[in-house]
Design a protein around this motif. Structure first.
Motif, mmCIF file in Angstrom:
data_model
loop_
_atom_site.group_PDB
_atom_site.id
_atom_site.type_symbol
_atom_site.label_atom_id
_atom_site.label_comp_id
_atom_site.label_asym_id
_atom_site.label_seq_id
_atom_site.Cartn_x
_atom_site.Cartn_y
_atom_site.Cartn_z
ATOM 1 N N ALA A 88 0.837 -1.200 0.000
ATOM 2 C CA ALA A 88 0.000 0.000 0.000
ATOM 3 C C ALA A 88 0.872 1.250 0.000
ATOM 4 C CB ALA A 88 -0.929 -0.001 1.213
ATOM 5 N N MET A 89 1.965 1.210 0.759
ATOM 6 C CA MET A 89 2.872 2.353 0.774
ATOM 7 C C MET A 89 3.496 2.577 -0.599
ATOM 8 S SD MET A 89 4.919 2.678 4.368
ATOM 9 C CE MET A 89 5.281 0.981 4.707
ATOM 10 N N ARG A 90 3.890 1.505 -1.248
ATOM 11 C CA ARG A 90 4.487 1.651 -2.579
ATOM 12 C C ARG A 90 3.516 2.351 -3.528
ATOM 13 N NH1 ARG A 90 7.057 -3.350 -1.223
ATOM 14 N NH2 ARG A 90 9.316 -3.189 -1.504
ATOM 15 N N ARG A 91 2.250 1.918 -3.505
ATOM 16 C CA ARG A 91 1.263 2.515 -4.411
ATOM 17 C C ARG A 91 1.078 4.000 -4.119
ATOM 18 N NH1 ARG A 91 -1.434 -2.331 -3.243
ATOM 19 N NH2 ARG A 91 -2.814 -1.277 -1.777
ATOM 20 N N GLU A 92 0.947 4.324 -2.830
ATOM 21 C CA GLU A 92 0.711 5.715 -2.455
ATOM 22 C C GLU A 92 1.944 6.591 -2.690
ATOM 23 O OE1 GLU A 92 -2.004 7.456 -1.244
ATOM 24 O OE2 GLU A 92 -3.124 5.706 -1.914
ATOM 25 N N MET A 93 3.104 6.078 -2.316
ATOM 26 C CA MET A 93 4.318 6.887 -2.393
ATOM 27 C C MET A 93 4.861 7.013 -3.810
ATOM 28 S SD MET A 93 6.332 5.747 1.073
ATOM 29 C CE MET A 93 5.662 6.169 2.688
ATOM 30 N N ASP A 102 10.850 2.117 -4.257
ATOM 31 C CA ASP A 102 11.323 0.828 -3.740
ATOM 32 C C ASP A 102 12.593 0.993 -2.909
ATOM 33 O OD1 ASP A 102 9.226 -0.582 -4.889
ATOM 34 O OD2 ASP A 102 10.315 -0.926 -6.758
ATOM 35 N N ASP A 103 13.512 1.828 -3.397
ATOM 36 C CA ASP A 103 14.729 2.086 -2.624
ATOM 37 C C ASP A 103 14.402 2.803 -1.321
ATOM 38 O OD1 ASP A 103 16.317 0.926 -4.554
ATOM 39 O OD2 ASP A 103 16.842 2.815 -5.523
ATOM 40 N N ILE A 352 -6.393 0.975 8.514
ATOM 41 C CA ILE A 352 -7.048 0.170 7.478
ATOM 42 C C ILE A 352 -6.093 -0.225 6.358
ATOM 43 C CG2 ILE A 352 -8.860 0.155 5.719
ATOM 44 C CD1 ILE A 352 -9.957 -0.074 8.530
ATOM 45 N N ASN A 353 -5.300 0.728 5.848
ATOM 46 C CA ASN A 353 -4.378 0.393 4.758
ATOM 47 C C ASN A 353 -2.963 0.084 5.249
ATOM 48 O OD1 ASN A 353 -3.403 2.908 5.427
ATOM 49 N ND2 ASN A 353 -3.865 3.871 3.450
ATOM 50 N N HIS A 393 12.908 19.977 8.376
ATOM 51 C CA HIS A 393 13.263 19.108 7.258
ATOM 52 C C HIS A 393 12.083 18.170 6.986
ATOM 53 C CE1 HIS A 393 17.316 20.655 7.650
ATOM 54 N NE2 HIS A 393 17.281 20.357 8.938
ATOM 55 N N LEU A 394 11.272 18.513 6.010
ATOM 56 C CA LEU A 394 9.945 17.908 5.850
ATOM 57 C C LEU A 394 9.864 16.847 4.755
ATOM 58 C CD1 LEU A 394 8.022 21.265 6.119
ATOM 59 C CD2 LEU A 394 7.811 19.386 7.742
ATOM 60 N N GLU A 395 10.952 16.484 4.123
ATOM 61 C CA GLU A 395 10.869 15.623 2.946
ATOM 62 C C GLU A 395 10.189 14.281 3.262
ATOM 63 O OE1 GLU A 395 13.597 17.065 4.049
ATOM 64 O OE2 GLU A 395 14.220 18.511 2.503
ATOM 65 N N LYS A 396 10.696 13.556 4.249
ATOM 66 C CA LYS A 396 10.119 12.243 4.565
ATOM 67 C C LYS A 396 8.734 12.391 5.182
ATOM 68 C CE LYS A 396 14.538 9.854 5.056
ATOM 69 N NZ LYS A 396 15.481 9.161 5.994
ATOM 70 N N PHE A 397 8.567 13.389 6.047
ATOM 71 C CA PHE A 397 7.250 13.623 6.638
ATOM 72 C C PHE A 397 6.222 13.872 5.543
ATOM 73 C CE2 PHE A 397 3.994 16.663 7.874
ATOM 74 C CZ PHE A 397 3.421 16.049 8.977
ATOM 75 N N ASP A 398 6.543 14.731 4.586
ATOM 76 C CA ASP A 398 5.596 15.045 3.524
ATOM 77 C C ASP A 398 5.272 13.817 2.684
ATOM 78 O OD1 ASP A 398 5.370 17.687 4.271
ATOM 79 O OD2 ASP A 398 6.808 18.445 2.790
ATOM 80 N N THR A 399 6.245 12.929 2.503
ATOM 81 C CA THR A 399 5.994 11.708 1.740
ATOM 82 C C THR A 399 4.934 10.854 2.427
ATOM 83 O OG1 THR A 399 8.243 11.689 0.836
ATOM 84 C CG2 THR A 399 7.048 9.601 0.845
ATOM 85 N N PHE A 400 5.016 10.711 3.745
ATOM 86 C CA PHE A 400 4.003 9.947 4.475
ATOM 87 C C PHE A 400 2.698 10.721 4.577
ATOM 88 C CE2 PHE A 400 7.474 7.235 5.822
ATOM 89 C CZ PHE A 400 6.857 6.007 5.957
#
Length: 433
Positions: A88-93, A102-103, A352-353, A393-400
């Motif tokens: 589910a994370m792969r699809r969303e991200m 994937d990396d 749920i996901n 530093h918001l890069e990873k936060f924004d991804t989630f």
């Protein structure tokens, strides 16, 4: 959720009985100022507090009960590179990361191991940290999943740390005929989670974090400089981080219907002595491939700690030992009739996901929750991401935060029944495989 506690204010469990050090933190009874106030004294809150304090922030952490009172101090103690909801994370991200997804997920899934190992060494935390894990197949159909995991690990340079085993290979490691194969992973770990949580909190306090226990938050006041109102005090801050997972009921107008409790039971046997070496001579942690799985490991004093029987009703079992004993005896026939000395429940925050939920309720009020049964490693990963975000530093936060967060309407009535129905559906599919 039932809240059976000991006199010391902790749920009666093996972990509470073997806590290295009981540190009593005060109740907040004043108005104080800080940079960041964290609500919740489990792994997310404590890990974030350490990260922020190491970066020079003034931090206050408040816990309604005792540190590690919830799932952080009651879980199975397995630290694995499994981010629940990988697909589910792969699809969303993929929407924001493209081919890099994937990396990103592969490297992220091992970051929690690195943080925990480093923190245990840096702060001298005694938490019975051990290496070695088996992901076990209960039937041939499960081997496809393990073979795919093995191939990915090989492709990514983990060849010396993983081994794919057949029935005979498993039998050499465990005294059981219950499995037809397994993936051995020597990067994965197991430990005493309550001692880790309390040890990290002690490290945070040593870095200047103010910690308050038995301090229930009643309200969060939003604004340019938000405030947290407790039963006997107030904390004015630049940022608020809500890190209570499924155990809190704050900000329900915005968070209701996003996370639900799934109740799991755990037991420990009496010390097994030499029998422990016979049934699990390499001291491996184990969980199986089923949708509703069993998981177990040996404790430092040679007990079998065994969990399973997860249910999505949100209600505790009335007799955890009676429910888990058949699974123990089926897995290890030598343990038929073994004495069980501790039993307790653990509420896991299910999404749920299965994607951890990171977001903001207002510009400087943040939340982080929902690890769906993979909380030890994931909470440390997310603690670092939240500290990054609060630091700007918001890069990873924004991804989630960009991932779709599924909300169940009429959650009080429909949430857990929907999860229970989903569990039944996937169990039926699994029986047909």
């Amino acid at each position: 959720m039932k809240q059976q506690q000991t006199i010391a204010g902790r749920v009666s469990s093996y972990y509470s009985a073997t806590l290295n050090e009981q540190i009593d933190y005060p109740v907040l009874q004043d108005t104080i100022e800080t940079d960041v106030v964290i609500i919740g004294g489990g792994f997310t809150g404590v890990a974030s507090a350490v990260e922020l304090a190491e970066r020079g922030f003034r931090v206050v952490l408040v816990e309604a009960n005792r540190l590690g009172w919830g799932a952080s101090g009651r879980n199975g103690g397995q630290v694995t590179g499994s981010l629940s909801g990988d697909e589910a994370m792969r699809r969303e991200m993929r929407k924001t990361l493209g081919d890099e997804v994937d990396d990103f997920i592969w490297h992220l899934r091992w970051r929690g191991h690195e943080i925990i190992k480093s923190r245990v060494e840096k702060y001298g935390i005694q938490c019975d940290l051990r290496y070695g894990h088996l992901h076990a197949a209960c039937k041939p159909a499960h081997m496809k999943e393990l073979e795919a995991s093995y191939r990915e690990a090989q492709q990514r340079g983990m060849g010396e740390e993983v081994t794919l085993l057949d029935t005979a290979g498993v039998r050499e490691l465990l005294d059981t005929d219950f499995y037809c194969g397994a993936l051995r992973n020597n990067r994965n770990m197991h430990l005493h989670p309550l001692n880790l949580c309390v040890g990290e909190a002690k490290a945070a306090a040593g870095l200047g974090v103010q910690i308050f226990e038995q301090t229930r938050v009643e309200e969060i006041l939003h604004g340019e400089r938000p405030a947290v109102i407790t039963s006997q005090g107030r904390i004015n801050a630049r940022h608020v981080l809500l890190a209570g997972d499924v155990y809190h009921r704050l900000e329900q107008k915005k968070l209701k219907g996003m996370i639900f409790p799934a109740m799991g039971g755990i037991v420990t046997t009496k010390p097994l002595g030499e029998l422990a070496q016979q049934i699990n001579p390499h001291n491996l942690a184990v969980y199986d491939c089923r949708f509703v799985l069993d998981y177990y490991r040996m404790t430092a004093d040679q007990r079998l700690l065994f969990g399973g029987g997860c249910n999505y009703s949100g209600r505790d079992s009335r007799d955890i030992a009676a429910e888990l004993r058949p699974a123990i005896e089926r897995t290890f026939p030598r343990l038929k009739g073994v004495e069980i000395e501790f039993e307790w429940s653990c509420a896991m925050g299910i999404v749920i996901n299965r994607i951890p939920q990171l977001g903001r309720l207002s510009p400087n009020v943040w939340y982080c929750q929902g690890y769906s049964g993979h909380g030890i490693a994931s909470s440390h990963i997310m603690g670092e991401i939240m500290a990054d975000a609060i630091s700007g530093h918001l890069e990873k936060f924004d991804t989630f935060a960009a991932c779709k967060q599924i909300r169940v309407p009429f959650a009080d009535l429909l949430g857990n029944p929907m999860l229970a129905a989903g569990m039944w559906y996937y169990q039926m599919l699994e029986r047909l495989r």
